[in-house]
Design a protein around this motif. Structure first.
Motif, PDB file in Angstrom:
ATOM      1  N   LEU A  68     -50.157   1.473  52.576  1.00  0.00           N
ATOM      2  CA  LEU A  68     -51.362   1.851  51.826  1.00  0.00           C
ATOM      3  C   LEU A  68     -51.798   3.277  52.158  1.00  0.00           C
ATOM      4  O   LEU A  68     -52.186   4.044  51.267  1.00  0.00           O
ATOM      5  CB  LEU A  68     -52.493   0.870  52.128  1.00  0.00           C
ATOM      6  N   LEU A  69     -51.725   3.645  53.440  1.00  0.00           N
ATOM      7  CA  LEU A  69     -52.145   4.983  53.853  1.00  0.00           C
ATOM      8  C   LEU A  69     -51.166   6.064  53.402  1.00  0.00           C
ATOM      9  O   LEU A  69     -51.517   7.246  53.392  1.00  0.00           O
ATOM     10  CB  LEU A  69     -52.341   5.036  55.371  1.00  0.00           C
ATOM     11  N   ALA A  70     -49.956   5.684  53.041  1.00  0.00           N
ATOM     12  CA  ALA A  70     -48.996   6.672  52.537  1.00  0.00           C
ATOM     13  C   ALA A  70     -49.468   7.252  51.210  1.00  0.00           C
ATOM     14  O   ALA A  70     -49.138   8.391  50.874  1.00  0.00           O
ATOM     15  CB  ALA A  70     -47.612   6.036  52.377  1.00  0.00           C
ATOM     16  N   GLY A  71     -50.264   6.498  50.468  1.00  0.00           N
ATOM     17  CA  GLY A  71     -50.733   6.959  49.166  1.00  0.00           C
ATOM     18  C   GLY A  71     -52.011   7.767  49.201  1.00  0.00           C
ATOM     19  O   GLY A  71     -52.217   8.647  48.365  1.00  0.00           O
ATOM     20  N   GLU A  72     -52.869   7.480  50.182  1.00  0.00           N
ATOM     21  CA  GLU A  72     -54.157   8.185  50.262  1.00  0.00           C
ATOM     22  C   GLU A  72     -54.857   7.824  51.564  1.00  0.00           C
ATOM     23  O   GLU A  72     -54.545   6.817  52.187  1.00  0.00           O
ATOM     24  CB  GLU A  72     -55.051   7.816  49.077  1.00  0.00           C
ATOM     25  N   ARG A 120     -49.838  10.088  59.376  1.00  0.00           N
ATOM     26  CA  ARG A 120     -49.156  11.296  59.847  1.00  0.00           C
ATOM     27  C   ARG A 120     -47.666  11.134  59.548  1.00  0.00           C
ATOM     28  O   ARG A 120     -47.031  10.206  60.054  1.00  0.00           O
ATOM     29  CB  ARG A 120     -49.373  11.492  61.342  1.00  0.00           C
ATOM     30  N   PRO A 121     -47.072  11.993  58.742  1.00  0.00           N
ATOM     31  CA  PRO A 121     -45.672  11.816  58.352  1.00  0.00           C
ATOM     32  C   PRO A 121     -44.670  12.114  59.467  1.00  0.00           C
ATOM     33  O   PRO A 121     -43.559  11.574  59.461  1.00  0.00           O
ATOM     34  CB  PRO A 121     -45.497  12.779  57.184  1.00  0.00           C
TER      35      PRO A 121
END
Length: 97
Positions: A20-24, A69-70
């Motif tokens: 979910l956090l990967a999108g926003e 954080r990627p």
């Protein structure tokens, strides 16, 4: 570090939070709504992800938003890709008994 991230993502709820956090960037209330988990459970998972450096907290008024954080994920992906390449290049290798 890669094994720590892999262990963290082995938990289905943490994996869902990361996805979910990967999108926003989202706050805890968004994550509760999206996952159906209790707020205390989400907060505990976010704490573990924060301590591992996978997410960062960003205060915004009365709320705290969490952002993925990627870098830790990329490092883990690189580690797994290197293992896969090693397995490919040594697929015929066998240690004699």
């Amino acid at each position: 570090m890669a094994t720590d991230v892999i262990k963290l993502l082995a938990d289905p709820l943490r994996a869902q939070i990361v996805q979910l956090l990967a999108g926003e960037a989202l706050c805890t209330c968004h994550l509760v709504e999206e996952t159906g988990a209790k707020q205390t459970n989400i907060s505990n998972h976010l704490r573990l992800l924060r301590e591992a450096g996978v997410v960062e907290a960003e205060p915004y008024g009365r709320f705290t938003y969490y952002r993925l954080r990627p870098e830790p994920l990329q490092s883990t992906a690189d580690h797994l890709a290197a293992l896969a390449e090693r397995a490919r290049s040594h697929s015929e290798s066998r240690r004699p008994c």
